[in-house]
Design a protein around this motif. Structure first.
Motif, mmCIF file in Angstrom:
data_model
loop_
_atom_site.group_PDB
_atom_site.id
_atom_site.type_symbol
_atom_site.label_atom_id
_atom_site.label_comp_id
_atom_site.label_asym_id
_atom_site.label_seq_id
_atom_site.Cartn_x
_atom_site.Cartn_y
_atom_site.Cartn_z
ATOM 1 N N ARG A 74 -7.377 16.231 39.813
ATOM 2 C CA ARG A 74 -8.509 15.648 40.557
ATOM 3 C C ARG A 74 -8.907 14.289 39.997
ATOM 4 O O ARG A 74 -9.324 13.393 40.732
ATOM 5 C CB ARG A 74 -9.709 16.605 40.536
ATOM 6 N N GLU A 75 -8.768 14.126 38.700
ATOM 7 C CA GLU A 75 -9.192 12.879 38.064
ATOM 8 C C GLU A 75 -8.245 11.715 38.341
ATOM 9 O O GLU A 75 -8.595 10.559 38.097
ATOM 10 C CB GLU A 75 -9.338 13.106 36.556
ATOM 11 N N LEU A 76 -7.046 11.996 38.851
ATOM 12 C CA LEU A 76 -6.091 10.921 39.114
ATOM 13 C C LEU A 76 -6.554 9.982 40.225
ATOM 14 O O LEU A 76 -6.116 8.828 40.286
ATOM 15 C CB LEU A 76 -4.723 11.506 39.481
ATOM 16 N N ASP A 77 -7.432 10.445 41.077
ATOM 17 C CA ASP A 77 -7.915 9.577 42.157
ATOM 18 C C ASP A 77 -8.646 8.352 41.607
ATOM 19 O O ASP A 77 -8.726 7.321 42.273
ATOM 20 C CB ASP A 77 -8.823 10.374 43.096
ATOM 21 N N ARG A 78 -9.152 8.460 40.381
ATOM 22 C CA ARG A 78 -9.855 7.326 39.767
ATOM 23 C C ARG A 78 -8.923 6.143 39.532
ATOM 24 O O ARG A 78 -9.373 5.009 39.351
ATOM 25 C CB ARG A 78 -10.477 7.749 38.438
ATOM 26 N N LEU A 79 -7.631 6.385 39.540
ATOM 27 C CA LEU A 79 -6.663 5.296 39.351
ATOM 28 C C LEU A 79 -6.603 4.367 40.557
ATOM 29 O O LEU A 79 -6.087 3.259 40.455
ATOM 30 C CB LEU A 79 -5.269 5.875 39.089
ATOM 31 N N GLN A 102 -7.213 21.254 46.964
ATOM 32 C CA GLN A 102 -8.449 20.901 46.276
ATOM 33 C C GLN A 102 -8.174 20.047 45.046
ATOM 34 O O GLN A 102 -8.935 19.129 44.729
ATOM 35 C CB GLN A 102 -9.202 22.173 45.884
ATOM 36 N N ALA A 103 -7.078 20.316 44.344
ATOM 37 C CA ALA A 103 -6.757 19.539 43.150
ATOM 38 C C ALA A 103 -6.390 18.106 43.499
ATOM 39 O O ALA A 103 -6.754 17.168 42.781
ATOM 40 C CB ALA A 103 -5.619 20.203 42.378
ATOM 41 N N LEU A 104 -5.658 17.910 44.600
ATOM 42 C CA LEU A 104 -5.295 16.557 45.004
ATOM 43 C C LEU A 104 -6.513 15.777 45.490
ATOM 44 O O LEU A 104 -6.562 14.560 45.366
ATOM 45 C CB LEU A 104 -4.214 16.604 46.072
ATOM 46 N N GLY A 105 -7.489 16.471 46.032
ATOM 47 C CA GLY A 105 -8.789 15.873 46.350
ATOM 48 C C GLY A 105 -8.708 14.553 47.066
ATOM 49 O O GLY A 105 -8.105 14.417 48.135
ATOM 50 N N GLY A 106 -9.290 13.515 46.454
ATOM 51 C CA GLY A 106 -9.364 12.196 47.074
ATOM 52 C C GLY A 106 -8.015 11.531 47.271
ATOM 53 O O GLY A 106 -7.891 10.619 48.098
ATOM 54 N N LEU A 107 -6.987 11.966 46.544
ATOM 55 C CA LEU A 107 -5.664 11.370 46.730
ATOM 56 C C LEU A 107 -5.155 11.591 48.147
ATOM 57 O O LEU A 107 -4.381 10.780 48.667
ATOM 58 C CB LEU A 107 -4.668 11.957 45.725
ATOM 59 N N LEU A 108 -5.586 12.680 48.781
ATOM 60 C CA LEU A 108 -5.143 12.964 50.145
ATOM 61 C C LEU A 108 -5.769 12.013 51.154
ATOM 62 O O LEU A 108 -5.328 11.968 52.314
ATOM 63 C CB LEU A 108 -5.462 14.409 50.509
ATOM 64 N N SER A 109 -6.778 11.260 50.736
ATOM 65 C CA SER A 109 -7.371 10.249 51.623
ATOM 66 C C SER A 109 -6.679 8.902 51.484
ATOM 67 O O SER A 109 -7.017 7.959 52.211
ATOM 68 C CB SER A 109 -8.864 10.097 51.305
ATOM 69 N N PRO A 144 9.130 34.255 50.480
ATOM 70 C CA PRO A 144 8.771 33.003 51.167
ATOM 71 C C PRO A 144 7.339 32.587 50.832
ATOM 72 O O PRO A 144 6.440 33.424 50.722
ATOM 73 C CB PRO A 144 8.919 33.361 52.643
ATOM 74 N N LEU A 145 7.144 31.285 50.659
ATOM 75 C CA LEU A 145 5.822 30.730 50.379
ATOM 76 C C LEU A 145 5.284 30.005 51.612
ATOM 77 O O LEU A 145 6.051 29.592 52.489
ATOM 78 C CB LEU A 145 5.907 29.759 49.188
ATOM 79 N N PRO A 146 3.965 29.803 51.704
ATOM 80 C CA PRO A 146 3.342 29.225 52.904
ATOM 81 C C PRO A 146 3.465 27.704 52.966
ATOM 82 O O PRO A 146 2.471 26.979 53.032
ATOM 83 C CB PRO A 146 1.887 29.679 52.785
ATOM 84 N N TRP A 147 4.708 27.212 52.990
ATOM 85 C CA TRP A 147 4.934 25.767 53.006
ATOM 86 C C TRP A 147 4.410 25.117 54.277
ATOM 87 O O TRP A 147 3.986 23.958 54.252
ATOM 88 C CB TRP A 147 6.410 25.463 52.812
ATOM 89 N N LYS A 148 4.419 25.865 55.380
ATOM 90 C CA LYS A 148 3.911 25.286 56.630
ATOM 91 C C LYS A 148 2.418 24.994 56.533
ATOM 92 O O LYS A 148 1.938 24.002 57.092
ATOM 93 C CB LYS A 148 4.208 26.210 57.797
ATOM 94 N N ASP A 149 1.683 25.854 55.831
ATOM 95 C CA ASP A 149 0.250 25.608 55.635
ATOM 96 C C ASP A 149 0.039 24.365 54.774
ATOM 97 O O ASP A 149 -0.871 23.563 55.031
ATOM 98 C CB ASP A 149 -0.411 26.815 54.962
ATOM 99 N N LEU A 150 0.869 24.205 53.753
ATOM 100 C CA LEU A 150 0.740 23.036 52.896
ATOM 101 C C LEU A 150 1.102 21.771 53.670
ATOM 102 O O LEU A 150 0.422 20.747 53.548
ATOM 103 C CB LEU A 150 1.642 23.187 51.670
ATOM 104 N N ARG A 151 2.163 21.851 54.454
ATOM 105 C CA ARG A 151 2.555 20.693 55.257
ATOM 106 C C ARG A 151 1.432 20.309 56.214
ATOM 107 O O ARG A 151 1.107 19.121 56.360
ATOM 108 C CB ARG A 151 3.831 21.001 56.044
ATOM 109 N N ALA A 152 0.812 21.297 56.857
ATOM 110 C CA ALA A 152 -0.289 21.006 57.780
ATOM 111 C C ALA A 152 -1.457 20.353 57.051
ATOM 112 O O ALA A 152 -2.064 19.395 57.549
ATOM 113 C CB ALA A 152 -0.744 22.291 58.472
ATOM 114 N N ALA A 153 -1.767 20.845 55.850
ATOM 115 C CA ALA A 153 -2.877 20.267 55.079
ATOM 116 C C ALA A 153 -2.587 18.822 54.707
ATOM 117 O O ALA A 153 -3.474 17.959 54.767
ATOM 118 C CB ALA A 153 -3.130 21.105 53.826
#
Length: 320
Positions: A74-79, A102-109, A144-153
């Protein structure tokens, strides 16, 4: 010949065992949580271009309860990077998607690019460590893992999925031509779907792959990409001082297991050592988990073709 007493042998064995236990404890409890930001400058932009700050993250292997890793991310967004690149293996558990988002937080913006790796599609499974020394060992896939949910997010927040597509974008005034492939580690790469020279009007040409397999790197280099970004190797995960990584878990040589390197005459490669480990192998030694902030700058003018190895194949140029 001197006689070695039984007690001396016992002390030696116990001492060696103690060192081994301490090493395992350090690797599993301390170093794998000692996250670090690395920085590197790579001369890959067209002459006259302004610099571009790119945050490269990879191999989170997130478990829902890994709060320390989530907070550090989460703190990486400060970069305030201009661009974020994620080269896969984000998940390790069926319930990891919310933790990653949630961890990627502001980076997703921020502007972002991504491809997925094997542990976005399938959960990790216990593995004999000796198999890492055999590149041709039989793959065993987990649930199998929920990669489609991650891709959508990711895509709902504006990140671009580069799996077998080419996309052009502009970031901070830099025109970027991009392309990516699905994970070569699972033999899912289909480079022909993105083959061909990228947009000649671009200031920068980036290729993405999870596993840095030479067959894929060669194709990106032949098509004229300036920079290829990958993960998967974990930097070797276990590194011996004075020797280096024991394995790369792919086809590249150990000198390229992490960080920047040259691939062919005109293509730069950056391999992230990643931020996580398999939950079945939760240790790192002399190879701290990392994200990398790359500062991309203008490359020097190229030498005339007669002096640059023109006529060599990529594999020949690498070996030269």
């Amino acid at each position: 010949m001197p006689v070695i007493s039984t007690s001396a042998v016992r002390r030696t064995v116990l001492g060696a065992a103690g060192v081994a236990v301490a090493g395992v404890g350090y690797a599993s409890l301390i170093e794998r949580n000692a996250f670090i930001l690395r920085e590197a400058t790579m001369p890959v932009l067209q002459p006259g271009s302004s610099s571009l700050r790119v945050l490269h993250i990879s191999d989170l292997h997130m478990m829902p309860g890994q709060k320390l890793k989530q907070q550090w991310l989460r703190e990486l967004d400060r970069l305030e990077p201009d661009l974020v690149v994620d080269t896969g293996d984000n998940l390790s558990h069926m319930r990891s998607v919310p933790a990653v988002v949630q961890a990627l937080g502001g980076l997703l913006s921020r502007p972002g690019l991504f491809v997925f790796g094997s542990n976005d599609y399938f959960a990790p499974v216990p593995k004999n460590p000796a198999k890492y020394f055999n590149k041709d060992h039989r793959r065993v896939y987990g649930a199998p893992l929920p990669w489609k949910d991650l891709r959508a997010a990711f895509t709902e927040r504006g990140w671009l999925d580069l799996t077998h597509v080419r996309r052009d974008l502009e970031v901070s005034g830099i025109r970027i031509a991009t392309a990516g492939v699905d994970d070569p580690h699972l033999q899912r790469d289909r480079y022909d779907t993105v083959a061909g020279a990228p947009n000649p009007a671009a200031d920068l040409r980036i290729g993405l792959t999870h596993s840095p397999e030479p067959r894929v790197l060669d194709r990106f280099a032949e098509d004229g990409y300036d920079l290829v970004m990958a993960g998967h190797t974990h930097g070797g995960q276990l590194v011996l001082p004075g020797y280096g990584a024991l394995v790369t878990n792919c086809g590249i040589d150990k000198s390229r297991v992490k960080g920047p390197s040259q691939w062919g005459d005109h293509t730069q490669l950056h391999v992230s050592a990643g931020l996580g480990t398999s939950p079945w192998a939760p240790y790192r030694f002399c190879c701290r988990p990392e994200a990398t902030l790359l500062t991309l700058v203008a490359a020097p003018p190229r030498r005339p073709e007669a002096d640059s190895g023109h006529g060599l194949s990529t594999s020949e140029a690498v070996a030269r």
